[in-house]
Motif scaffolding. Sequence first.
Motif: not given
Length: 419
Positions: A251-259
């Motif tokens: 989900t959009p809230t999971d982008f921390w897993k990339f950055f």
Amino acid sequence: MSSQQARAAPKAFLIVPLVASMLMIAPFTVDAYLPSFPAIGHEFGVDQATMQLTLSLYLWFFGGMMLVHGPLSDTFGRRRMVLISLTVYALASVGAAMAGNINELIAARIVQGIAAGAGVVIGRALVRDLFEGATAQRVMSNITLVFAIAPAIAPIIGGVLDTWLGWRSVFWFLALFAGVSMAGVFAFMPETVGTHNRQSIAPLFILKSYGRALSHAPFMGLTLVFALLFSGMFLYIAAAPMVMVGHLQQTPTDFWKFFVPLVTGLILGSRVSNFLASRYAPMTTVSIGIGLAAVAVGFNVVQSLWFAQHPAEINAWRVWWTVSPIMFYAMGMATAMPSLNLMGLDYIPAQRGLASALQGFTQMMLAGIVSGFAVAHLAQNLLWLAWGMAALWLLAALIWIAWYRRAPRLGFASETRHA
């Protein structure tokens, strides 16, 4: 090194946060207002395509103006040009905060782009003006450490400001950040370009200087090595929405897993570069960085091949298998970056501002080509993305091997007429 530089050199603990703040303005200007896209679009009644103009026009002017800021700093001095650009940037940020319609916001973003590139160009040139050898590499790696945090915290700051105070507060924050940086420059930044070694601002002279730099194979070789390594990482940054949401079903809230892993890799690479600075020659440091990136590229291709044969294995572990090689690639790139930039600047010592501008412009343009053309095709398949990163790394490695074998002597037969 001049007596002025010798006096300034011990102040590395001041130069690092000062230059880092100058470089952080660029990612802050891009990332801090991204969470506000829906609110801005709703208030001004515009669609997503129009909102994208506020970003793309900023990037175009940011990249193009780098070629102007460098020669201007060689002519009028680093300190003066930074103060002027920060003043213009702060005023443009105020204009964006007070925009009454989308056209006014776009105009303010263009002016922000015109001014923001100065910090990136002049900051790198300033480090080489003040420091030499291992000290310069350590200072640059420490700046990379601070700078790497910006893309991670900018959207968080922007999101909090947008939620609590509205989207206009984001631009007031950018104006305040520029003001604080300006105060730091005014108080602590020395002028490193004396009246005796300032360059002509005549357009023909500038064009000839850029022509000589572009035709200088060793300088352009180092410039392309870093631009290609950076583009390999940027390929995944630009494709992050398709990778995380489309392929990995996040989900959009999971982008921390990339950055967060990406920023971690950049921080680790800056620490490795700092550690190697006083132990090995810059050429060895670059080779180590490219070697680390090679391991990451190989791992990325292997895990992508495995998952391509097991498409049903989409789970939490798949995310980390996909993101881990990107983190290690960023680590290798950040290890090599300080030495690549500094060695390149040493080829054009009389016009480091111009050389830094060409480095930044090449990096931005190649990243733009990758995001504008390659991502649309490669991001349809994670294996294609892995091969795309591998191809960019391979080009960088081949250029580096050719440069390394020649081990050319430093020197640049440039025209050094004074203003």
